[in-house]
Write a protein that holds these residues in place. Structure first.
Motif, PDB file in Angstrom:
ATOM      1  N   LEU A 107       0.716  -1.541  -0.057  1.00 23.10           N
ATOM      2  CA  LEU A 107       0.216  -0.104  -0.351  1.00 23.10           C
ATOM      3  C   LEU A 107       1.293   0.799  -0.252  1.00 23.10           C
ATOM      4  O   LEU A 107       1.539   1.669   1.105  1.00 23.10           O
ATOM      5  CB  LEU A 107      -1.049  -0.477   0.875  1.00 23.10           C
ATOM      6  N   TYR A 108       0.392   2.396  -0.708  1.00 25.74           N
ATOM      7  CA  TYR A 108       1.304   3.479  -0.753  1.00 25.74           C
ATOM      8  C   TYR A 108      -0.204   5.039  -0.086  1.00 25.74           C
ATOM      9  O   TYR A 108      -1.161   4.364  -1.064  1.00 25.74           O
ATOM     10  CB  TYR A 108       2.056   3.671  -2.641  1.00 25.74           C
ATOM     11  N   PHE A 109       0.580   5.433   0.461  1.00 29.15           N
ATOM     12  CA  PHE A 109      -0.688   6.107   1.248  1.00 29.15           C
ATOM     13  C   PHE A 109      -0.084   7.680   0.760  1.00 29.15           C
ATOM     14  O   PHE A 109       0.857   7.891   0.863  1.00 29.15           O
ATOM     15  CB  PHE A 109      -0.234   6.214   2.680  1.00 29.15           C
ATOM     16  N   GLY A 110      -1.820   8.505   0.772  1.00 34.92           N
ATOM     17  CA  GLY A 110      -1.174   9.935   0.761  1.00 34.92           C
ATOM     18  C   GLY A 110      -1.307  10.376   2.557  1.00 34.92           C
ATOM     19  O   GLY A 110      -1.162   9.669   2.771  1.00 34.92           O
ATOM     20  N   GLU A 111      -0.553  11.702   1.878  1.00 35.11           N
ATOM     21  CA  GLU A 111      -0.555  12.248   3.549  1.00 35.11           C
ATOM     22  C   GLU A 111      -1.349  12.513   4.158  1.00 35.11           C
ATOM     23  O   GLU A 111      -1.718  12.896   5.815  1.00 35.11           O
ATOM     24  CB  GLU A 111       0.443  14.136   3.157  1.00 35.11           C
ATOM     25  N   GLY A 112      -2.625  12.271   4.063  1.00 36.66           N
ATOM     26  CA  GLY A 112      -3.895  11.921   4.745  1.00 36.66           C
ATOM     27  C   GLY A 112      -4.780  14.116   4.468  1.00 36.66           C
ATOM     28  O   GLY A 112      -4.283  14.537   4.629  1.00 36.66           O
ATOM     29  N   SER A 113      -6.497  13.795   5.008  1.00 37.80           N
ATOM     30  CA  SER A 113      -7.152  15.327   5.065  1.00 37.80           C
ATOM     31  C   SER A 113      -7.723  14.900   6.013  1.00 37.80           C
ATOM     32  O   SER A 113      -9.028  13.806   6.428  1.00 37.80           O
ATOM     33  CB  SER A 113      -7.517  14.884   3.322  1.00 37.80           C
ATOM     34  N   ARG A 114      -7.632  15.917   6.466  1.00 38.69           N
ATOM     35  CA  ARG A 114      -8.186  15.773   8.265  1.00 38.69           C
ATOM     36  C   ARG A 114      -9.501  17.004   8.440  1.00 38.69           C
ATOM     37  O   ARG A 114      -9.941  17.757   7.289  1.00 38.69           O
ATOM     38  CB  ARG A 114      -7.493  16.456   9.509  1.00 38.69           C
ATOM     39  N   LEU A 115     -10.717  16.159   8.539  1.00 40.90           N
ATOM     40  CA  LEU A 115     -11.728  16.690   8.398  1.00 40.90           C
ATOM     41  C   LEU A 115     -12.096  17.392  10.103  1.00 40.90           C
ATOM     42  O   LEU A 115     -11.803  16.012  11.087  1.00 40.90           O
ATOM     43  CB  LEU A 115     -12.969  15.825   8.101  1.00 40.90           C
TER      44      LEU A 115
END
Lengths: 111, 114
Positions: free
Chosen positions: A100-108
């Motif tokens: 798996l390669y992840f993005g940096e994330g989106s905080r809601l």
């Protein structure tokens, strides 16, 4: 080097609003995923798309929906946010079920 | 129920010290085991994985892990840590390497003091 791009990185909104998170991968992978990471850091898979077909749809609330235009893009739409939706949403991709390669994330944050 | 337990929420060590981060799993089938790392403001990255064969697997940046079936453990080790190793480390298990069925631990936050 980042190859899974998420936007926005951070979003604050009110209860009942609609929110969309975008994800694009430039790795040529065939599967993309959305994970929810809660305040305790627990990771739970929400959706995955393989060649534009939804292959996993965990028991997430119906206000969540994935949207894909091609195998390089997988967006996440939340129709009417609720306070418990506050979390970090992580996009990931893989090729033939490998790493798996992840993005940096989106905080809601829902207020 | 299938689960992954990382008993230490936070570990603090001094630079140059050795490190062990613990991971125990409960899984009915043949486990595929992973360690991922999440640096501040970054996505998760794979450190190492175990499918079969030599129970000691080498990963990036000098990390290794040992699969001990009798103990249902897959602890992560490093001989000498650097301040840049400060991050959150996640252990995960799945059946047959199916990413959609990965079960994750809650992570261990590693703080390395210079």
């Amino acid at each position: 080097e980042t190859a899974v791009f998420q936007t926005p990185n951070y979003h604050v909104t009110q209860v009942g609003n609609e929110v969309s998170f975008n994800c694009k991968q430039t790795l040529g992978h065939d599967t993309m995923y959305w994970y929810k990471q809660d305040s305790k850091k627990l990771l739970k898979i929400m959706f995955s798309y393989n060649n534009k077909q939804l292959i996993v749809n965990e028991t997430v609330p119906r206000r969540f929906s994935p949207q894909s235009s091609d195998k390089a893009h997988l967006n996440l739409r939340i129709k009417s946010v609720e306070p418990e939706d506050s979390a970090v949403y992580l996009c990931a991709s893989s090729f033939r079920g490998n790493t798996l390669y992840f993005g940096e994330g989106s905080r809601l944050i829902v207020v | 129920a299938q689960s992954v337990t990382q008993p230490d929420a936070r570990v603090t060590v001094s630079e140059g010290a050795s490190l062990q981060l613990r991971c125990k799993y409960s899984y009915s089938g043949t486990p595929y085991l992973f360690w991922y790392v999440q640096y501040p403001r970054q996505g998760l990255q794979l450190l190492l994985k175990y499918y079969s064969g030599d129970p000691v697997v080498q990963g990036v940046n000098g990390f290794e892990a040992e699969f001990i079936k009798s103990n249902s453990s897959f602890h992560l080790r490093k001989a000498s840590v650097h301040w840049s190793d400060s991050a959150v480390y996640f252990c995960a298990v799945s059946a047959g390497g199916d990413n959609s069925k990965l079960i994750w631990g809650l992570g261990t936050s590693l703080v390395v003091n210079p």
